[in-house]
Design an enzyme around this catalytic site. Structure first.
Site, PDB file in Angstrom:
ATOM      1  N   ALA A  75       3.590  -0.251  -2.058  1.00 31.05           N
ATOM      2  CA  ALA A  75       3.340  -0.762  -3.406  1.00 31.05           C
ATOM      3  C   ALA A  75       4.605  -0.690  -4.253  1.00 31.05           C
ATOM      4  O   ALA A  75       4.922  -1.630  -4.999  1.00 31.05           O
ATOM      5  CB  ALA A  75       2.220   0.045  -4.067  1.00 31.05           C
TER       6      ALA A  75
ATOM      7  N   SER B   2      -1.537  -0.907  -4.198  1.00 28.41           N
ATOM      8  CA  SER B   2      -2.660  -0.109  -3.717  1.00 28.41           C
ATOM      9  C   SER B   2      -2.225   1.337  -3.468  1.00 28.41           C
ATOM     10  O   SER B   2      -1.169   1.585  -2.876  1.00 28.41           O
ATOM     11  CB  SER B   2      -3.179  -0.727  -2.406  1.00 28.41           C
TER      12      SER B   2
ATOM     13  N   HIS C 108       0.844  -1.199   0.000  1.00 29.15           N
ATOM     14  CA  HIS C 108       0.000   0.000   0.000  1.00 29.15           C
ATOM     15  C   HIS C 108       0.876   1.246   0.000  1.00 29.15           C
ATOM     16  O   HIS C 108       1.819   1.360   0.795  1.00 29.15           O
ATOM     17  CB  HIS C 108      -0.904   0.008   1.237  1.00 29.15           C
ATOM     18  N   SER C 109       0.576   2.171  -0.912  1.00 32.03           N
ATOM     19  CA  SER C 109       1.284   3.442  -1.015  1.00 32.03           C
ATOM     20  C   SER C 109       2.786   3.195  -1.238  1.00 32.03           C
ATOM     21  O   SER C 109       3.154   2.522  -2.205  1.00 32.03           O
ATOM     22  CB  SER C 109       1.014   4.299   0.230  1.00 32.03           C
ATOM     23  N   MET C 110       3.664   3.697  -0.382  1.00 27.20           N
ATOM     24  CA  MET C 110       5.092   3.406  -0.551  1.00 27.20           C
ATOM     25  C   MET C 110       5.330   1.908  -0.620  1.00 27.20           C
ATOM     26  O   MET C 110       6.200   1.429  -1.367  1.00 27.20           O
ATOM     27  CB  MET C 110       5.902   4.000   0.601  1.00 27.20           C
TER      28      MET C 110
END
Length: 259
Positions: free
Chosen positions: A104, A128, A100-102
């Protein structure tokens, strides 16, 4: 389980039936990468919901919680190298990655490194709330330049409880990890090309200003395999508000021993 693996990975809850901490009856291993400033604990509810069919392995970055004494790694490529080395070969069960975010970007870089090893490419990558590499290249990077701006940025994203950001003692504990993660993001350049052949699924929030749906759809350019996008109502941390739907989606996507 090696000491190195103990340092880098967490499982929730412990698999008491297996001396190594690995549930040998699981059909799949899902390696989860948290966001900037986040810890392995972010994935606890997912791990509990998917057990015992899925062995959820949450990555614990240096500089937070039980690794608080270690300096954060301020280079995403170095961090991906270290995590890939710690993961080792997938064994008999298929392996999938989720970030998720970083996280990802890190999941992608680890997938690229695993794909270079014969037979080790993950069977699924789920990214994500992170724009695809093609959408990020050449883009101006408006990163926080001081602690006050960094805290405002984190507060605006909505992923960290306000009580933590408003408490000076808690803030002092989490700021080093936040600074390190954002420095790593500011200097990050993705591994170019189309290095993957595994399926990639990109999750997006329809009101996420950090990574729009259109930017997230560009993840399809990183694989020669199948690609799909799933859009949820919400902002950057839409996962927090759609946990049940996300868990059901991931459960249906994951590979099994029987393929």
């Amino acid at each position: 389980m090696s000491q190195q693996r103990n340092v880098w990975f967490r499982r929730f809850p412990p698999a008491e039936s297996a001396p190594t901490g690995i549930d040998s009856g699981a059909e799949c291993e899902l390696v989860c990468f948290p966001h900037a400033g986040g810890s392995a604990a972010y994935w606890k509810s997912l791990a509990v919901a998917l057990a015992p069919t899925v062995d959820v392995v949450a990555v614990q970055y240096p500089g937070r919680l039980d690794r608080l004494a270690e300096p954060p790694v301020e280079d995403l490529h170095l961090l991906a190298d270290l995590i890939t080395e710690a993961l080792g070969p997938p064994g008999e069960r298929p392996r999938a990655l989720l970030g998720h975010s970083m996280g990802a970007s890190l999941a992608y870089e680890v997938a690229v490194r695993l794909a270079r090893r014969p037979g080790d490419e993950p069977q699924l990558l789920v990214v994500s709330a992170r724009r695809g590499p093609a959408a990020a290249r050449g883009r101006d990077r408006d990163w926080p330049v001081g602690d006050a701006q960094l805290v405002r940025r984190i507060r605006g994203l909505g992923g960290t409880d306000a009580i933590v950001l408003d408490d000076p003692d808690w803030l002092e504990l989490i700021l080093p990890a936040l600074r390190g993660d954002y420095r790593a993001l500011a200097s990050y350049e993705d591994t170019p090309g189309r290095p993957l052949s595994c399926p990639v699924v990109a999750l997006a929030g329809n009101r996420d200003q950090e990574a729009t749906v259109e930017e997230i759809r560009t993840w399809g350019e990183q694989t020669s395999g199948d690609f799909r996008t799933q859009v949820f109502e919400g902002g950057h941390f839409f996962l927090n508000h759609h946990a049940g739907d996300v868990i059901d989606l991931i459960r249906g996507l994951l590979p099994t021993r029987a393929g």
